[in-house]
Scaffold this motif. Structure first.
Motif, PDB file in Angstrom:
ATOM      1  N   UNK A   1      55.476   4.571  69.396  1.00 63.33           N
ATOM      2  CA  UNK A   1      54.940   5.879  69.768  1.00 63.33           C
ATOM      3  C   UNK A   1      55.052   6.876  68.623  1.00 63.33           C
ATOM      4  N   UNK A   2      56.096   6.776  67.830  1.00 64.49           N
ATOM      5  CA  UNK A   2      56.293   7.742  66.745  1.00 64.49           C
ATOM      6  C   UNK A   2      56.173   7.070  65.392  1.00 64.49           C
ATOM      7  N   UNK A   3      55.386   6.017  65.306  1.00 62.94           N
ATOM      8  CA  UNK A   3      55.272   5.282  64.065  1.00 62.94           C
ATOM      9  C   UNK A   3      54.193   5.773  63.142  1.00 62.94           C
ATOM     10  N   UNK A   4      53.630   6.967  63.391  1.00 62.19           N
ATOM     11  CA  UNK A   4      52.598   7.483  62.500  1.00 62.19           C
ATOM     12  C   UNK A   4      53.213   7.892  61.173  1.00 62.19           C
ATOM     13  N   UNK A   5      52.357   7.994  60.153  1.00 60.09           N
ATOM     14  CA  UNK A   5      52.834   8.258  58.794  1.00 60.09           C
ATOM     15  C   UNK A   5      53.505   9.619  58.676  1.00 60.09           C
ATOM     16  N   UNK A   6      53.047  10.595  59.458  1.00 65.00           N
ATOM     17  CA  UNK A   6      53.610  11.937  59.329  1.00 65.00           C
ATOM     18  C   UNK A   6      55.071  11.993  59.756  1.00 65.00           C
ATOM     19  N   UNK A   7      55.497  11.059  60.612  1.00 67.71           N
ATOM     20  CA  UNK A   7      56.883  11.072  61.075  1.00 67.71           C
ATOM     21  C   UNK A   7      57.795  10.193  60.240  1.00 67.71           C
ATOM     22  N   UNK A   8      57.236   9.409  59.344  1.00 61.82           N
ATOM     23  CA  UNK A   8      58.040   8.499  58.538  1.00 61.82           C
ATOM     24  C   UNK A   8      58.652   9.232  57.343  1.00 61.82           C
ATOM     25  N   UNK A   9      59.904   9.498  57.385  1.00 59.23           N
ATOM     26  CA  UNK A   9      60.600  10.147  56.272  1.00 59.23           C
ATOM     27  C   UNK A   9      62.083   9.878  56.428  1.00 59.23           C
ATOM     28  N   UNK A  10      62.754   9.910  55.329  1.00 61.96           N
ATOM     29  CA  UNK A  10      64.198   9.730  55.355  1.00 61.96           C
ATOM     30  C   UNK A  10      64.897  11.049  55.646  1.00 61.96           C
TER      31      UNK A  10
ATOM     32  N   UNK B   1      70.651   7.286  56.844  1.00 59.86           N
ATOM     33  CA  UNK B   1      69.268   7.716  56.615  1.00 59.86           C
ATOM     34  C   UNK B   1      68.315   6.519  56.656  1.00 59.86           C
ATOM     35  N   UNK B   2      68.745   5.389  56.118  1.00 59.13           N
ATOM     36  CA  UNK B   2      67.913   4.186  56.159  1.00 59.13           C
ATOM     37  C   UNK B   2      67.688   3.728  57.593  1.00 59.13           C
ATOM     38  N   UNK B   3      68.747   3.790  58.388  1.00 59.37           N
ATOM     39  CA  UNK B   3      68.630   3.364  59.784  1.00 59.37           C
ATOM     40  C   UNK B   3      67.696   4.281  60.558  1.00 59.37           C
ATOM     41  N   UNK B   4      67.793   5.574  60.304  1.00 61.01           N
ATOM     42  CA  UNK B   4      66.899   6.502  60.991  1.00 61.01           C
ATOM     43  C   UNK B   4      65.451   6.256  60.598  1.00 61.01           C
ATOM     44  N   UNK B   5      65.218   5.960  59.348  1.00 61.22           N
ATOM     45  CA  UNK B   5      63.862   5.662  58.884  1.00 61.22           C
ATOM     46  C   UNK B   5      63.329   4.402  59.557  1.00 61.22           C
ATOM     47  N   UNK B   6      64.152   3.362  59.648  1.00 61.82           N
ATOM     48  CA  UNK B   6      63.728   2.118  60.273  1.00 61.82           C
ATOM     49  C   UNK B   6      63.458   2.313  61.757  1.00 61.82           C
ATOM     50  N   UNK B   7      64.249   3.155  62.411  1.00 63.36           N
ATOM     51  CA  UNK B   7      64.029   3.405  63.832  1.00 63.36           C
ATOM     52  C   UNK B   7      62.684   4.065  64.080  1.00 63.36           C
ATOM     53  N   UNK B   8      62.299   4.977  63.201  1.00 67.90           N
ATOM     54  CA  UNK B   8      60.996   5.649  63.356  1.00 67.90           C
ATOM     55  C   UNK B   8      59.858   4.674  63.093  1.00 67.90           C
ATOM     56  N   UNK B   9      60.026   3.828  62.089  1.00 64.55           N
ATOM     57  CA  UNK B   9      58.981   2.857  61.752  1.00 64.55           C
ATOM     58  C   UNK B   9      58.788   1.859  62.876  1.00 64.55           C
ATOM     59  N   UNK B  10      59.871   1.424  63.494  1.00 61.93           N
ATOM     60  CA  UNK B  10      59.782   0.416  64.548  1.00 61.93           C
ATOM     61  C   UNK B  10      59.338   0.983  65.886  1.00 61.93           C
ATOM     62  N   UNK B  11      59.397   2.295  66.010  1.00 65.91           N
ATOM     63  CA  UNK B  11      58.971   2.917  67.256  1.00 65.91           C
ATOM     64  C   UNK B  11      57.452   3.011  67.270  1.00 65.91           C
TER      65      UNK B  11
ATOM     66  N   UNK C   1      61.250  12.392  50.892  1.00 65.03           N
ATOM     67  CA  UNK C   1      61.395  13.636  51.625  1.00 65.03           C
ATOM     68  C   UNK C   1      60.190  13.839  52.525  1.00 65.03           C
ATOM     69  N   UNK C   2      60.344  14.708  53.496  1.00 65.07           N
ATOM     70  CA  UNK C   2      59.211  15.111  54.298  1.00 65.07           C
ATOM     71  C   UNK C   2      58.263  15.955  53.457  1.00 65.07           C
ATOM     72  N   UNK C   3      57.019  15.513  53.345  1.00 65.06           N
ATOM     73  CA  UNK C   3      55.969  16.243  52.642  1.00 65.06           C
ATOM     74  C   UNK C   3      56.320  16.467  51.176  1.00 65.06           C
ATOM     75  N   UNK C   4      56.834  15.447  50.503  1.00 64.27           N
ATOM     76  CA  UNK C   4      57.183  15.622  49.089  1.00 64.27           C
ATOM     77  C   UNK C   4      55.957  15.759  48.213  1.00 64.27           C
ATOM     78  N   UNK C   5      54.849  15.193  48.619  1.00 67.50           N
ATOM     79  CA  UNK C   5      53.660  15.233  47.765  1.00 67.50           C
ATOM     80  C   UNK C   5      53.168  16.638  47.540  1.00 67.50           C
ATOM     81  N   UNK C   6      53.514  17.537  48.436  1.00 67.71           N
ATOM     82  CA  UNK C   6      53.023  18.911  48.307  1.00 67.71           C
ATOM     83  C   UNK C   6      53.994  19.801  47.562  1.00 67.71           C
ATOM     84  N   UNK C   7      55.191  19.304  47.268  1.00 68.19           N
ATOM     85  CA  UNK C   7      56.189  20.188  46.666  1.00 68.19           C
ATOM     86  C   UNK C   7      56.686  19.730  45.317  1.00 68.19           C
ATOM     87  N   UNK C   8      56.615  18.423  45.017  1.00 65.44           N
ATOM     88  CA  UNK C   8      57.101  17.965  43.716  1.00 65.44           C
ATOM     89  C   UNK C   8      56.106  18.300  42.630  1.00 65.44           C
ATOM     90  N   UNK C   9      56.601  18.615  41.459  1.00 66.37           N
ATOM     91  CA  UNK C   9      55.719  18.916  40.330  1.00 66.37           C
ATOM     92  C   UNK C   9      55.073  17.637  39.834  1.00 66.37           C
TER      93      UNK C   9
END
Length: 961
Positions: free
Chosen positions: A434-443, A422-432, A588-596
């Protein structure tokens, strides 16, 4: 009509004239009110004209404004009238269908007799029980399809018939409307809107699946002008109106968010009303991640989830708090908390949990509630943790930390290899780039709880099987369905990068969701295995109830109690969220909208630190439950209580005292100190004061129902009676200060064919159980006052009944035999008769200290004066194995035999006699005959003492030395 008495005809004619006259007066009164409103509008305009000179255009403008107001008023009246008429028609149709079903159900006038079961599906009831659980399972309501009631027939007595039914999934019609009704339907062309009279009972062929398809609902525009969106709370007071609107469900899916996102088709809207006195609580909720809803909880366990399109939920809540008695004085604090986006944390529950006064399950349900999670929205369904990591051992060692899941880490970090992926997948998205926007950054590209996760867990149980098919477009590939607890754990914790799911509350209290009781066709896997019941771990011994018990025991274990606050921080915490993100990488993806969101002053990372000291601060009490050391039980030398006359009928252990009543007496209200008594020669009943032993009221309401043999009292306002009439009667009673205000029959329940000899009631499970001399018991829904199912197979008259308030299990006694049943009427086990003749059982009781405790026992009081204590045990059984195969080359025969034996061995539950309690030191048969029979049993609130009443009116106590 010629045979009707002229006197009766005259009375009927007079009644009809009075009715028509009252209706004419009502219409005239309505017309007069309308005329006065119009006259008032005209006078208002003319009065304005007399005070000052106005032009013709101004006068016409005034008149036009009043005309528009009148038009709007009459349009609102018309809409309200149409809604009420539709609601009334729907109510009448529902009542008629209910009457028809009551005539055709099991044990009814035109239905099958004792021992014959109709194949109707089981549905989870929406009512909530203690700790916000939903343990009630009820039979699916009969429905009308082209003028017929769909019923199926199966017998529970014959194994041959039982096997036939299991292979036949199509229900058979037992009834069909008459020919006259069919002709009317063909002429009118409105099958569903026409009511039929008494149907003709005859055998017909099974109906096709096409006939069972529901009618297609009419589309809806989803706009504010939709006629199916109704104004709620519109009849609070004359002139008062809350202009908040309730969102209805645009599909047959119960969950609002699911139906909103899936379909634009709407069924006919329904009006529902609840008395203000029935409301016990209301909370602000979120719908589709927006603060626009209120959830209203009723005293009977039901709830209403109201979504407001115009976001006027705050005004509606204030209005409710000013009217509903249970909500008065609560409006301001709740509104302020909602505005700040912080739930009102009730510290009393936290303190109780830290002291060990409430269980881990109770506290987790409390956190889910204040975090806005609800059963009414699958997108915000209550979430519970995986607590175990061992799903392959024969027995669980709850003292070994390796048995448990790491509660300090999310499901994506349970193994180091998976965490690194999961860490590697997160780093791959951050380093990309084209897909380095905040909405795509999640574990995790998924979530620990979602609608499809909940529906997949509950897919074997209605209404969730339909919900799952609606979400998925049908059932999923069998290999991807929930079919094994072990496989599900391996997927969520190790194997599947797209699965980080947690559990739902049902894993800790509801065994029915693991069974395919409705025989739903879920498909076959590639190896040919048909999906049916969920595959359980070996330590569950093939029993769903044992799985739930052990799983709940693990949740309440010392290890989980000392580490649960870590998981609470992961799911519900706020203060340590950034730290967890950096250290555990649990974004998580979109945790701010779901966590209490919890206030910092009550952050779980700070307030749960004292939990680890709970066991040290609160040592085990000195008084152990009596069933922990059965060999150390000793009876009191002298009676604890002795009645002046008659056998003991009831023993009640209240908070501050123990009440003992003689036979044919029942405690009605501990606060008022009054009792209900029966068994008089004239079949009447009486109410008396316990302290003075004086009767203050007599009632002849029971005289019309024959001799009363038994009664039960679930609450101070309800009495259930039964006897020689074979009818179970439910009465509404009002007693105030040694005065009976009224005693009114609420509903007679028909079904038995011989005298009813015993009753048991449970408000927790909303259930009445009646036992009869017809060798059967019948289960009734106490809320709906309707038939649920029957318990058949007893060998003699039923003599005693008991309901386990914690698990819902039912104990029935017929002669010397003890039977154990589920709430669905499934026989779990019964006592063996191979030990020789035994005396009849006269009373029975469960120990109910903790539902997860394997030491719980069943206690029976017998006619020979001996108390017998039973426990359930599992023993291995040899099941019919597959045909013997030849030994393949290179395979050892011994090895092959071992593998086959593992496949054919199963488990069976048995009732084992573990102790006999007899006050007499000698155990000769002569002494047994002289002992007074045990007629009543009770347990102290701490379960440290067992109380037994006998036929001589004495009560003795049993405690551990």
């Amino acid at each position: 009509m010629t045979d009707i008495s002229p006197l009766w005809e005259e009375m009927a004619h007079k009644s009809w004239l009075l009715f028509t006259e009252s209706q004419k007066k009502k219409v005239a009164s309505g017309s007069q009110n309308t005329f006065e409103i119009i006259s008032s509008a005209v006078r208002s305009a003319l009065g304005r004209q007399g005070k000052e000179s106005v032009t013709v255009q101004e006068f016409l403008s005034y008149m036009e404004s009043h005309r528009l107001r009148g038009h709007s008023m009459f349009e609102n009246m018309r809409t309200n009238h149409l809604q009420l008429q539709a609601s009334m028609w729907e109510g009448v149709s529902s009542k008629w269908l209910h009457v028809e079903a009551e005539l055709l159900r099991e044990r009814a006038v035109f239905g099958p007799g004792p021992g014959v079961l109709l194949s109707r599906d089981w549905v989870q009831d929406a009512a909530e029980g203690p700790n916000r659980t939903r343990p009630r399972i009820r039979r699916k309501a009969l429905r009308r399809v082209q003028g017929t009631l769909c019923l199926g027939l199966r017998t529970g007595m014959s194994d041959e018939n039982k096997n036939k039914i299991e292979g036949d999934t199509e229900p058979k019609i037992l009834c069909e409307v008459g020919a006259e009704a069919k002709e009317d339907e063909e002429e009118g062309g409105q099958d569903c809107d026409r009511l039929t009279f008494f149907p003709v009972l005859k055998e017909t062929t099974a109906i096709t699946e096409d006939a069972l398809d529901p009618l297609t609902p009419e589309p809806c525009s989803h706009t504010q002008d939709c006629p199916d969106i109704r104004i709620i709370l519109q009849e609070l007071h004359p002139g008062a109106e809350v202009k908040a609107k309730m969102k209805h469900h645009p599909s047959s899916v119960r969950d609002s968010s699911i139906s909103t996102t899936l379909s634009k088709e709407l069924p006919k809207a329904r009006c529902r009303r609840w008395p203000y006195e029935d409301i016990k609580e209301a909370r602000f909720m979120r719908f589709l991640l927006e603060d626009n809803a209120i959830e209203v909880f009723m005293k009977n366990g039901l709830s209403a989830f109201l979504v407001f399109l115009n976001r006027d939920h705050v005004s509606a809540y204030k209005r409710m708090c000013s009217i509903v008695p249970a909500l008065k004085g609560r409006g301001v604090a709740e509104v302020i908390a909602s505005a700040k986006k912080t739930p009102v944390v009730e510290k009393a529950a936290l303190v109780k949990w830290q002291k060990g006064e409430i269980s881990n399950f109770e506290y987790l349900m409390h956190l889910n509630t204040i975090a806005g999670r609800t059963y009414n929205d699958l997108m915000q369904y209550p979430v519970f943790p995986w607590v175990l990591a061992d799903y392959q051992s024969e027995t669980l060692n709850l003292s070994n930390p390796a048995t448990f899941r790491d509660l300090s880490k999310p499901m994506g970090a349970q193994t180091e290899k998976r965490r690194q992926m999961f860490l590697q997948r997160y780093e791959d998205v951050v380093n990309d780039e084209e897909e380095g926007d905040m909405s795509a950054r999640c574990h995790y590209c998924t979530h620990y709880s979602s609608a499809i996760i909940v529906a997949s867990f509950l897919v074997r149980m209605e209404p969730f099987s339909h919900t799952f098919q609606t979400l998925q477009g049908g059932f999923d590939i069998p290999e991807r369905m929930f079919f094994s607890v072990k496989k599900e754990w391996e997927s969520a914790s190790r194997d599947n990068m797209g699965d980080v799911r947690e559990l739902i509350p049902e894993f800790f209290y509801l065994p029915d969701f693991l069974l395919n009781s409705n025989h739903i066709e879920l498909g076959c896997m590639e190896d040919g295995t048909t999906l049916g019941d969920v595959e359980l771990p070996p330590w569950a011994k093939g029993d769903t109830q044992e799985f739930i018990r052990v799983h709940r025991e693990a949740l309440e274990s010392d290890y989980v109690s000392s580490h649960l606050h870590l998981w609470i921080d992961l799911i519900f915490g706020k203060a340590g969220r950034m730290l967890r993100t950096l250290l555990l990488k649990a974004q998580f993806w979109d945790t701010s909208a779901t966590l209490a969101r919890f206030p910092s002053s009550s952050s779980p990372s700070r307030i749960h630190l004292a939990l680890a000291l709970r066991k040290k601060d609160h040592p085990q009490p000195i008084l152990l439950p009596f069933f922990f050391k059965l060999d150390k039980l000793k009876a009191s030398a002298q009676p604890f209580r002795e009645l002046p006359r008659g056998p003991v009928g009831q023993i009640l252990c209240l908070e501050k005292e123990v009440m003992v009543l003689e036979r044919n007496r029942l405690l009605l209200s501990p606060l008022l100190g009054c009792y209900f008594s029966w068994g008089f020669p004239d079949n009447s009943c009486a109410f008396g004061n316990i302290a003075t032993e004086k009767t203050f009221a007599a009632c002849e309401s029971l005289c019309d129902w024959g001799e009363t043999l038994c009664a039960a009292c679930p609450n101070p306002t309800t009495i259930v009676t039964a006897g020689t009439s074979t009818v179970v009667c439910v009465w509404d009673v009002a007693v105030n200060k040694d005065k009976v205000t009224h005693m009114k029959l609420r509903q007679p329940l028909y079904g038995h064919t011989d005298s009813v000899t015993c009753l048991a009631v449970s408000e927790v499970h909303s259930m009445i159980v009646s036992g009869s001399r017809d060798l059967t018991c019948i289960l009734w829904d106490m809320e709906e006052l309707s038939y649920i199912t029957q318990l058949a197979g007893h060998t003699t008259s039923i003599s005693a009944l008991a309901i386990n308030e914690l698990t819902g299990e039912i104990a029935s006694c017929a002669g010397p035999r003890l039977y154990l049943w589920t709430m669905k009427g499934q026989l779990l086990t019964c006592t063996d008769t191979s030990c020789g003749p035994r005396p009849d059982v006269l009373c029975v009781s469960f120990t109910q200290l903790h539902e997860w405790d394997a030491k719980n026992v069943i206690i029976t009081g017998c006619a020979d004066g001996i108390i017998r204590i039973w426990k359930t045990e599992y023993t291995r059984t040899q099941l019919p194995g597959p045909p013997e195969e030849p030994v393949s080359p290179g395979q050892d025969r011994t090895e092959r035999d071992v593998s086959n034996s593992c496949q054919v061995k199963g488990w069976e539950r048995h009732l084992v006699l573990c102790q006999e309690l007899n006050r007499s030191q000698t155990v000769s048969q002569r002494r047994f005959k002289n002992n007074p029979a045990i007629t009543a049993l009770a347990l102290s609130r701490s379960h440290a003492t067992l109380l037994a009443g006998d036929a001589w009116g004495r009560v003795f106590t049993w405690t551990c030395e």
